[in-house]
Write a protein that holds these residues in place. Sequence first.
Motif, mmCIF file in Angstrom:
data_model
loop_
_atom_site.group_PDB
_atom_site.id
_atom_site.type_symbol
_atom_site.label_atom_id
_atom_site.label_comp_id
_atom_site.label_asym_id
_atom_site.label_seq_id
_atom_site.Cartn_x
_atom_site.Cartn_y
_atom_site.Cartn_z
ATOM 1 N N HIS A 66 0.976 -1.152 0.028
ATOM 2 C CA HIS A 66 0.040 0.074 0.104
ATOM 3 C C HIS A 66 0.842 1.308 -0.262
ATOM 4 N N GLY A 67 1.864 1.165 0.080
ATOM 5 C CA GLY A 67 2.949 2.255 -0.044
ATOM 6 C C GLY A 67 3.410 3.115 0.956
ATOM 7 N N ALA A 68 2.944 2.542 2.223
ATOM 8 C CA ALA A 68 3.326 2.965 3.482
ATOM 9 C C ALA A 68 4.668 2.996 3.668
ATOM 10 N N PHE A 82 -0.804 -13.376 0.154
ATOM 11 C CA PHE A 82 -1.495 -12.282 -0.313
ATOM 12 C C PHE A 82 -1.522 -11.931 -1.861
ATOM 13 N N ASP A 83 -0.532 -12.271 -2.501
ATOM 14 C CA ASP A 83 -0.462 -11.860 -4.128
ATOM 15 C C ASP A 83 -0.968 -10.592 -4.346
ATOM 16 N N TYR A 84 -0.355 -9.432 -3.834
ATOM 17 C CA TYR A 84 -0.747 -8.200 -3.864
ATOM 18 C C TYR A 84 -0.291 -7.753 -5.418
ATOM 19 N N PRO A 85 -0.963 -7.080 -6.188
ATOM 20 C CA PRO A 85 -0.495 -6.795 -7.408
ATOM 21 C C PRO A 85 0.628 -5.652 -7.277
ATOM 22 N N ASP A 86 0.397 -4.679 -6.377
ATOM 23 C CA ASP A 86 1.381 -3.724 -6.210
ATOM 24 C C ASP A 86 2.827 -3.978 -5.341
ATOM 25 N N LEU A 87 2.934 -5.657 -5.297
ATOM 26 C CA LEU A 87 4.131 -5.788 -4.552
ATOM 27 C C LEU A 87 4.977 -6.347 -5.648
ATOM 28 N N TYR A 88 6.271 -6.145 -5.780
ATOM 29 C CA TYR A 88 7.264 -6.538 -6.519
ATOM 30 C C TYR A 88 8.635 -7.208 -5.602
ATOM 31 N N ALA A 89 8.889 -8.370 -5.987
ATOM 32 C CA ALA A 89 9.859 -9.200 -5.310
ATOM 33 C C ALA A 89 10.889 -9.446 -6.234
ATOM 34 N N PRO A 90 11.742 -8.526 -6.398
ATOM 35 C CA PRO A 90 13.091 -8.835 -7.386
ATOM 36 C C PRO A 90 14.185 -9.650 -6.834
ATOM 37 N N VAL A 91 14.255 -9.884 -5.751
ATOM 38 C CA VAL A 91 15.707 -10.546 -5.045
ATOM 39 C C VAL A 91 15.225 -11.607 -4.017
#
Length: 219
Positions: A66-68, A82-91
Amino acid sequence: MTAKLTFAVPKGRILEEALPLMARAGIVPDAGFHDKKNRSLSFDCEDGQTRVIRVRAFDVATFVAHGAAQAGIVGSDVIEEFDYPDLYAPVDLDIGHCRLSIAEPKDAAENEDKASHLRVATKYPNLTRRWFEARGIQAECVKLNGAMELAPSLGLATRIVDLVSTGTTLRENGLVETAKLLPVSARLIVNRAALKTDPERLGNLIEQFRALAAEAKAA
């Protein structure tokens, strides 16, 4: 003046393994972070440009999604749940290794019949339902946040789905591991919108952790 970057970390086992990596990436919380009597949840870092918030693992994902918080570290189990669409897990940080597994009483496992409906105690209802549905089984999930191993002996559920590391706790409570849902490790996570608005700072952070993870794997 650039706003401080907020970095979310989970309480517990993953944090102990993550702190050395964070320090090498320049994220060093102030002394109060290590004071066990300190009940604060937010800590400034030595660089003056970052703050660390220490919250429950599930809340790490929520704060970042949520950007907090703009970035953080959390287990892949939480990301998958949760599979949040705004979450990026690059590493994949290659720390915090364990597995999400199904367990049940030993006697039940030895005499198991194929069931089309099960009651399962877990704090991962979404992952649990998806796994069982893929196998044609309807799982009624009872949400628990702890003491999962008690559920079968007290008649709350016939099975549990929980994180397993050594399996000692399961054995001590008369349970056996019968299936593995997924392997788990800690990941760096980033808010997608924040990455677009602050690409230099967050992009550098991603590259630092990527390099550290690669270095650790090569060692």
